[in-house]
Design an enzyme around this catalytic site. Structure first.
Site, PDB file in Angstrom:
ATOM      1  N   SER A 180       0.860  -1.182   0.000  1.00  0.00           N
ATOM      2  CA  SER A 180       0.000   0.000   0.000  1.00  0.00           C
ATOM      3  C   SER A 180       0.896   1.231   0.000  1.00  0.00           C
ATOM      4  CB  SER A 180      -0.922  -0.003   1.228  1.00  0.00           C
ATOM      5  OG  SER A 180      -1.834   1.079   1.190  1.00  0.00           O
ATOM      6  N   CYS A 181       0.330   2.368  -0.353  1.00  0.00           N
ATOM      7  CA  CYS A 181       1.089   3.624  -0.358  1.00  0.00           C
ATOM      8  C   CYS A 181       0.083   4.767  -0.454  1.00  0.00           C
ATOM      9  CB  CYS A 181       2.095   3.650  -1.511  1.00  0.00           C
ATOM     10  SG  CYS A 181       1.362   3.498  -3.150  1.00  0.00           S
ATOM     11  N   GLY A 182       0.421   5.829  -1.190  1.00  0.00           N
ATOM     12  CA  GLY A 182      -0.509   6.939  -1.345  1.00  0.00           C
ATOM     13  C   GLY A 182      -1.542   6.692  -2.419  1.00  0.00           C
TER      14      GLY A 182
END
Length: 330
Positions: free
Chosen positions: A281-283
């Site tokens: 996951s990230c932005g």
């Protein structure tokens, strides 16, 4: 209503009840048929035998434009793979995976066949190209590699560049194909659901803890002390997630570290990628793909990614959010 603001972003993914089976298939899958990373010398010897795609995409703070740079110069024979155009058009979330038909139509527009060996690169070295690599993997295209070091390494190795003009029609063709895909295509795409996670599945995982969530954002964004670059998003992270900021897996910001170094990076964050199923996951699902490429160097697995990532989770009103410091044990 749960996830009401996510609009259509997760409509194509499997329901939560499939999670156990999917996690098992994802954790056992090893991809060894095609190298996920190739270097400049490898590419020089095979330049005419691969399909080159420039997947450069930059964040607003970087003040660069991938399309403009592609028009100015590129590796000879390359076409532009616009991650924001070859994406789901009916959502407010950035560069979400398109439908199978839309991706297939974009590949037809780029003259990419199912049998082609695709090599993707970007203008930073290793930044947005892993997202293109992961996208191809999601749609069942196994013969795809990332050019290690990207265009900077290519130029440093005295690789040829082209400055020939590119027509706007040629550049716009894939995006148009995504927005209005035909009923039939030469390219055949099949979405591998084991490589994608939805908000519903991530919420279920908060309770089950079946997968270790690795978040590629900065420590400040992870604990909510640093503002999000996209307006309207809350700070923090998915409860139980581990923080592996993507620069930690890179050397000089341009190349991946060795498999041994990468394994240590994840271990230091509290995650043994060889013993526990991992989801990235990230932005916005972009830099999580760098972590996915890093894990692939360690064990050959293509880990799933939460496609909506924090751009989705951070705007939902009825999901849990943590601002605790990262855990350091599994």
């Amino acid at each position: 209503m749960l996830f009401s603001t996510a609009r259509s972003a997760t409509r194509r993914f499997l329901p939560v009840k499939e999670k156990g089976r999917r996690a098992m298939s994802a954790s056992s899958e090893v991809d060894s048929s095609t190298p996920s990373l190739v270097n400049t010398e490898w590419l020089k010897q095979r330049l005419k035998g691969v399909k080159l795609l420039d997947a450069s995409l930059y964040m607003p703070a970087q003040a660069r434009d991938g399309l403009s740079e592609f028009k100015a110069k590129r590796i000879p024979g390359a076409q532009y793979f616009h991650l924001d155009e070859v994406a789901e058009p009916n959502t407010s979330l950035p560069h979400m995976l398109p439908s199978e038909q839309a991706f297939a139509a974009a590949m037809d527009a780029l003259d990419v066949s199912n049998e082609d060996h695709v090599v993707v690169y970007d203008g930073l070295g290793i930044f947005s190209s892993p997202r293109a690599w992961w996208t191809f993997k999601c749609f069942g295209h196994e013969r795809v590699s990332v050019l290690e070091g990207g265009l900077p390494a290519w130029e440093s190795s005295s690789g040829p560049v082209s400055t020939d003009s590119v027509s706007n029609e040629q550049l716009q063709r894939p995006g148009k194909a995504v927005r209005s895909p035909p009923s039939s295509t030469r390219y055949k795409a099949k979405l591998d659901h084991s490589k994608v996670r939805s908000a519903q599945e991530m919420l279920a995982n908060v309770g089950s803890k079946g997968e270790a969530v690795v978040d590629a954002r900065s420590p400040g964004r992870f604990i909510g002390t640093e503002p999000e670059p996209r307006p309207g998003l809350k700070g923090g992270h998915i409860p139980g997630a581990y923080n592996v900021p993507f620069p930690q897996v890179l050397r000089d910001g341009k190349q991946l570290k060795s498999p041994e170094e990468l394994e240590k990076v994840f271990s230091n964050a509290g995650v043994d990628v060889n013993r526990r199923p991992v989801v990235g996951s990230c932005g916005s699902g972009l830099t999580a793909s760098i972590l996915a490429l890093a894990v692939h160097q360690i064990n050959g697995k293509v880990i799933p990614i939460y496609d909506g990532s924090w751009s989705e989770w951070g705007m939902l009103s009825d999901v849990p959010i943590s601002t605790e410091t990262p855990p350091n044990t599994v």
